[in-house]
Design an enzyme around this catalytic site. Sequence first.
Site, PDB file in Angstrom:
ATOM      1  CB  SER A 140      35.587  38.329  32.632  1.00 52.71           C
ATOM      2  OG  SER A 140      34.618  37.609  33.810  1.00 52.71           O
ATOM      3  CE1 TYR A 153      36.830  42.411  35.723  1.00 50.88           C
ATOM      4  CE2 TYR A 153      34.864  40.744  35.753  1.00 50.88           C
ATOM      5  CZ  TYR A 153      36.146  41.242  35.716  1.00 50.88           C
ATOM      6  OH  TYR A 153      37.068  40.147  34.813  1.00 50.88           O
TER       7      TYR A 153
END
Length: 273
Positions: A140, A153
């Site tokens: 990501s 995250y």
Amino acid sequence: MAPTILITGASQGIGKQTALLFARKGYNLALAARSDENLQTVAQEIKNLGRDNDVLTVVCDVRDSEQVKTLVEKALQHFGNIDVLVNNAGIFATGTVENFSLDDWHTVIDTNLWGYIHTINALLPHFLERETGTIVNISSIGGKVPTPYLAAYCTSKFAVTGLTEALQAELKPKGIQVCGIYPNVIASSFLERAIFRGKDEEDARKRREQLGQVTNAPVIEKPKDVAEAIWDAVSNQKSEVMVGSANFSQTMYRLFPALMQWVSRQALKNKDK
Ligand SMILES: NC(=O)c1ccc[n+]([C@@H]2O[C@H](COP(=O)([O-])OP(=O)(O)OC[C@H]3O[C@@H](n4cnc5c(N)ncnc54)[C@H](OP(=O)(O)O)[C@@H]3O)[C@@H](O)[C@H]2O)c1
């Protein structure tokens, strides 16, 4: 013989679009996720393409190494070989870090990092024996740019970036291609499964709403864009693909790190001071 791809998190979003794209390109597919119903829907959509792809669906929670071992065994038994592994099953999490419980941290890291390690550990002996194979890890922009309110995250995705780059360095001479994919925010339905935490329930709810507005904006990239990036990585043997606007985010962070962190803090702080 048609090549075979194993995709985790293939029941929705990016994983589903990747399955459909590789099916159109002539691949046989091993598809894994926890929801059998959603996997069957994807398998039916592949059938509806009217090609003769061989599709195997396996219910599997990637957090459990034994389930992943069984997934890989079933796929190898069924197809004989696996050519490409796409590590994609993941969960998003955001909010004030002090409001994350240890259970929240485990859910994020067990899925986003250990899930990837489990598949690689189970499949690597097969790739090494054949001296060929491709591993695609969906990281990501949060694995390149440290972002406030995304501590768990970003921890998981920075770890995936490190895992990907270390594997590249080690496995390239052994004939194994390893690639990292770095999308920005993508308009999938990930919010339905994401973890939101905040100063109180209203704060957590606002964070969900705020991100919902972002994902509904027309300019936001789609799961299909990530599927195309994965195809580009596999077919052109790339080691890294930044998806669309992720290039801009990474460049801005490299040029103006303090400014970008300040901007993100202002945009994401909600009820935090
Ligand atoms: N959407 C974004 O903005 C974005 C941006 C950058 C990176 N990414 C990354 O791209 C990947 C896919 O994201 P997405 O947006 O497509 O998410 P999504 O729509 O929520 O899909 C996630 C997929 O993973 C599966 N999954 C979740 N937990 C699992 C588990 N423990 N075991 C097995 N399967 C599991 C889900 O199926 P079941 O629930 O049936 O198991 C589903 O198929 C993730 O790694 C995510 O971090 C997404």
